[in-house]
Design an enzyme around this catalytic site. Structure first.
Site, PDB file in Angstrom:
ATOM      1  N   ASP A 188       0.669  -1.014   0.199  1.00  0.00           N
ATOM      2  CA  ASP A 188      -0.195   0.140  -0.043  1.00  0.00           C
ATOM      3  C   ASP A 188       1.466   1.351  -0.053  1.00  0.00           C
ATOM      4  O   ASP A 188       0.696   2.359   0.870  1.00  0.00           O
ATOM      5  CB  ASP A 188      -0.818  -0.244   1.166  1.00  0.00           C
ATOM      6  CG  ASP A 188      -2.117   1.679   1.399  1.00  0.00           C
ATOM      7  OD1 ASP A 188      -2.145   1.129   0.255  1.00  0.00           O
ATOM      8  OD2 ASP A 188      -2.694   1.977   2.707  1.00  0.00           O
ATOM      9  N   GLU A 430       3.402  -7.521   7.875  1.00  0.00           N
ATOM     10  CA  GLU A 430       2.058  -8.244   7.467  1.00  0.00           C
ATOM     11  C   GLU A 430       2.299  -9.037   6.380  1.00  0.00           C
ATOM     12  O   GLU A 430       1.398  -9.157   4.794  1.00  0.00           O
ATOM     13  CB  GLU A 430       0.866  -7.182   6.461  1.00  0.00           C
ATOM     14  CG  GLU A 430       0.576  -6.366   8.397  1.00  0.00           C
ATOM     15  CD  GLU A 430      -0.687  -5.332   7.795  1.00  0.00           C
ATOM     16  OE1 GLU A 430      -0.654  -5.218   6.206  1.00  0.00           O
ATOM     17  OE2 GLU A 430      -1.350  -4.481   8.307  1.00  0.00           O
ATOM     18  N   TYR A 495      -7.037  -2.932  12.539  1.00  0.00           N
ATOM     19  CA  TYR A 495      -8.180  -2.083  12.107  1.00  0.00           C
ATOM     20  C   TYR A 495      -9.578  -2.426  11.925  1.00  0.00           C
ATOM     21  O   TYR A 495     -10.306  -2.540  11.575  1.00  0.00           O
ATOM     22  CB  TYR A 495      -7.488  -1.866  10.442  1.00  0.00           C
ATOM     23  CG  TYR A 495      -6.037  -1.112   9.829  1.00  0.00           C
ATOM     24  CD1 TYR A 495      -6.325  -0.055  10.216  1.00  0.00           C
ATOM     25  CD2 TYR A 495      -5.577  -1.709   9.989  1.00  0.00           C
ATOM     26  CE1 TYR A 495      -4.787   0.524   9.882  1.00  0.00           C
ATOM     27  CE2 TYR A 495      -4.109  -1.186   9.768  1.00  0.00           C
ATOM     28  CZ  TYR A 495      -3.196   0.293   9.743  1.00  0.00           C
ATOM     29  OH  TYR A 495      -2.401   0.707   9.332  1.00  0.00           O
ATOM     30  N   GLU A 531       0.587  -0.709  14.034  1.00  0.00           N
ATOM     31  CA  GLU A 531      -0.799  -0.014  13.553  1.00  0.00           C
ATOM     32  C   GLU A 531      -1.638   0.288  13.568  1.00  0.00           C
ATOM     33  O   GLU A 531      -2.398  -0.669  14.196  1.00  0.00           O
ATOM     34  CB  GLU A 531      -0.777  -0.363  11.587  1.00  0.00           C
ATOM     35  CG  GLU A 531       1.190   0.193  11.130  1.00  0.00           C
ATOM     36  CD  GLU A 531       0.169  -1.008   9.329  1.00  0.00           C
ATOM     37  OE1 GLU A 531       0.053  -0.777   9.469  1.00  0.00           O
ATOM     38  OE2 GLU A 531       1.211  -0.962   9.056  1.00  0.00           O
TER      39      GLU A 531
HETATM   40  C1  BDP Z   1      -1.576  -2.385   7.045  1.00  0.00           C
HETATM   41  C2  BDP Z   1      -0.361  -1.516   5.629  1.00  0.00           C
HETATM   42  C3  BDP Z   1       0.247  -0.460   5.519  1.00  0.00           C
HETATM   43  C4  BDP Z   1      -1.256   0.418   4.942  1.00  0.00           C
HETATM   44  C5  BDP Z   1      -2.344   0.156   5.456  1.00  0.00           C
HETATM   45  C6  BDP Z   1      -3.643   0.771   5.450  1.00  0.00           C
HETATM   46  O1  BDP Z   1       1.230  -2.138   7.210  1.00  0.00           O
HETATM   47  O2  BDP Z   1       1.412  -0.596   5.032  1.00  0.00           O
HETATM   48  O3  BDP Z   1      -1.486   1.198   4.559  1.00  0.00           O
HETATM   49  O4  BDP Z   1      -2.315  -1.264   6.833  1.00  0.00           O
HETATM   50  O5  BDP Z   1      -4.135  -0.289   5.050  1.00  0.00           O
HETATM   51  O6  BDP Z   1      -1.936  -3.222   5.843  1.00  0.00           O
HETATM   52  O7  BDP Z   1      -3.587   1.929   5.430  1.00  0.00           O
END
Ligand code: BDP
Length: 619
Positions: A188, A430, A495, A531
């Protein structure tokens, strides 16, 4: 018969040709080029000549003999951002510059060092092949003395190629990848290409020189210790190490056996390095004797230790909580090209917001970042470019990726091993199981034997090279928990409330709590959420928090921080991301951007940045 003859000719020429380009040796990047009374440097950054080679005829048409029909390009910088017709160009391209080698360098060994060429590079000097290197984001160097012309301009030609391929790291052109975008990167962020960092010429003394220095630090009570290992080239018997700082000076002789010397120096009343007091000692290593100094290299180091308990991350034996971000090297027009004002600005914003750490997601950053972090007191999770890694499918591609990961670990630890700011090596971001199901949480999913073997191999390599820092792998939502258990500390990206439980923050938080508690019970290791975040269009508002609004991002971050604060085994929280950044084009990336930054791409704060500042600094 004729066929045999042709085959013989092809084999001979291919073999002969391959031998002409030396493969870059990772052992040569341990010491950043340094100007002092003995060593010399010349930075070749500036405007170079550039030409795309989409038909791949350049080598056969001898473009290394002098580039025709070129256009100007800035080095460092990504080629995708500097023209109006090259944004998505990912094939072969040629760079050329000319330089005199200073006359005073005559008689010394001359090297060319490329800070980062993304993805593969071949180098010629005055039309003669010098070497090649694969892999972006890390430097490589070649000795070029035999190719140099004295008293005349020297032509330096670098061919760079950035094709996306499943055999490479990071992977591209993968069928069915999670981040399907154009260009077809399997990750991404935009697959920027070109010479992204400074290109240096440097010289070393011919008789004997310092090839590498490894520093390990520790302390016992008030007494610190600095353990040095110095590797030298040429005829060297002795030397010394002088450590100075805090008004004190300590000296130790260096006795070389087989060109290697070691010394352990005690520092009474040591001043330890930490984010609150990023104190650096200077180490001056010289070789030679009382009559003549043959070579000299100076580096800065901080005395500190890193360890973990079942719940905490310890710096100097005391618990420390990581507050910070995952970042990118990304800025308009510069692309992935190093931009010193942006680096300085980012550190000042990270301080303003009260952060004490960051992760070099998803690749090693320019050396300036590392030096700044040492001086400004930031803790770094240092990551190789292994993003989007997977272990199913073609076995030969898997083997190539594994070899590349090993090379990256070798190069990264060689380059960054002396930075007190680096507390952890991350072997992958990841990695993807064949059966990823982001809704399922990570527990219960099984890791394939191939993937476990691959990670064991990478972790063993990290520990063999550096047993003073932690090793980790950053896990994807829905990925197998067994991978996480291989590291010293659990790092996960989550997330819930965004990619799952979309818009339902309360629902997302519940599963986050359950998963965190389960992971800690299973592994008994501290956990960092490396993250978490929400795309946010700057200036978008909603009275009841709604996705993409600044209010939602703030609520999302607050909810995750609250979950962490209620658990004594959470050792750090890194918001994704520090700033908005460029991606490929795709249906989940409006205008080819990831908007999860708490700062905009040009570094203006969103509401979440102000929230973090008040939460992390109390102001
Ligand atoms: C994770 C990745 C990261 C992405 C982020 C996203 O590690 O590189 O930018 O999520 O989806 O999957 O914003």
């Amino acid at each position: 018969m004729k066929k045999m003859a042709i085959l013989f000719w092809v084999c001979c020429t291919t073999a002969g040709y391959a031998q002409e380009f030396t493969v870059a040796d990772p052992a040569m990047i341990g010491l950043f080029p340094q100007q002092n009374e003995i060593r010399n440097t010349l930075n070749l950054s500036g405007i170079w000549k550039f030409r795309k080679d989409s038909l791949e005829v350049g080598e056969q048409d001898k473009w290394q003999g002098g580039l025709q029909d070129f256009r100007p390009i800035a080095v460092p910088g990504s080629w995708n951002e500097q023209f109006t017709d090259s944004r998505d160009y990912l094939g072969l391209a040629w760079y050329e510059t000319e330089t005199f080698v200073p006359a005073a360098w005559r008689g010394q060994r001359i090297f060319l060092r490329v800070g980062s060429a993304n993805y593969a590079a071949k180098v010629w000097v005055n039309g003669q092949p010098v070497g090649r290197h694969e892999g972006g984001h890390l430097p490589f160097a070649f000795e070029i003395g035999s190719r140099v012309q004295w008293g005349a301009p020297n032509r330096i030609t670098i061919q760079v190629e950035n094709k996306l391929s499943p055999a490479r790291v990071p992977t591209g052109n993968v069928t069915g990848g999670f981040f399907s975008s154009y260009p077809k990167a399997n990750y991404d962020f935009f697959p920027y290409a070109g010479l992204h960092r400074d290109v240096w010429l440097y010289s070393l003394p011919a008789t004997a020189s310092i090839r590498d220095i490894t520093v390990k630090t520790g302390f016992n009570g008030a007494t610190g210790s600095i353990e040095l290992k110095v590797a030298a080239d040429g005829a060297v018997k002795g030397g010394k190490a002088v450590i100075s700082g805090n008004g004190r000076r300590f000296e130790s002789p260096l006795n070389f056996v087989n060109n290697t010397a070691t010394a352990t120096i005690a520092i009474p009343d040591v001043r330890l390095w930490s984010p609150e007091d990023p104190f650096l000692y200077q180490i001056d290593v010289t070789i030679g004797d009382a009559k003549a100094t043959l070579d000299h290299y100076a580096l800065e180091t901080g005395v500190r230790t890193v360890s973990v308990t079942d719940k905490e991350l310890l710096l100097n034996g005391k618990p420390i909580f990581l507050k910070g971000f995952g970042k990118h090297e990304d800025f308009p027009i510069f692309g992935r090209g190093v931009a010193n004002p942006v680096i300085v600005k980012d550190f000042s914003l990270m301080k303003w917001v009260g952060a004490n750490s960051f992760r070099t997601s998803h690749y090693p950053y320019d050396e300036t970042y590392m030096q700044m972090a040492d001086r400004e007191g930031f803790l770094i999770i240092d990551e190789i470019p292994a993003v989007g890694l997977y272990f199913h499918g073609d076995a030969s591609e898997l083997a190539q990726r594994q070899a590349m990961c090993r090379q990256y670990i070798n190069e990264l630890i060689n380059r960054d091993k002396n930075h007190p700011s680096v507390i952890m090596w991350n072997v992958a971001n990841e990695p993807m199981p064949a059966d990823l199901n982001i809704n399922g949480g990570s527990r219960g999913r099984e890791a394939s034997p191939e993937s476990m073997a691959a990670f064991r191999d990478l972790f063993a390599l990290v520990k063999e090279k550096d047993n003073t820092r932690l090793a980790t792998v950053v896990g994807v939502m829905g990925g197998p928990a067994e991978w996480l258990g291989l590291g010293d500390i659990i790092c996960i990206n989550r997330y819930y409330g965004w990619y799952t439980h979309t818009g339902d923050l309360a629902g997302g938080v519940k599963i986050l709590e359950m998963e965190l508690d389960g992971l800690h019970k299973q592994f008994n290791k501290p956990i960092i959420i490396t993250e978490f975040g929400a795309d946010t269009y700057p200036g978008m508002h909603a009275d009841e928090p709604e996705m993409y609004s600044e209010e939602f991002q703030t609520q999302f971050i607050k909810a995750y921080l609250d979950v962490a604060a209620a658990r004594d085994f959470v050792a750090g929280m890194h918001v994704w991301a520090f700033a908005d950044f460029k991606t490929g084009q795709g249906i989940i990336r409006f205008s080819g951007m990831n908007y999860k930054g708490v700062f905009t791409r040009d570094r203006r704060p969103k509401a979440a940045a102000h929230y973090l500042r008040s939460r992390w600094t109390g102001e």
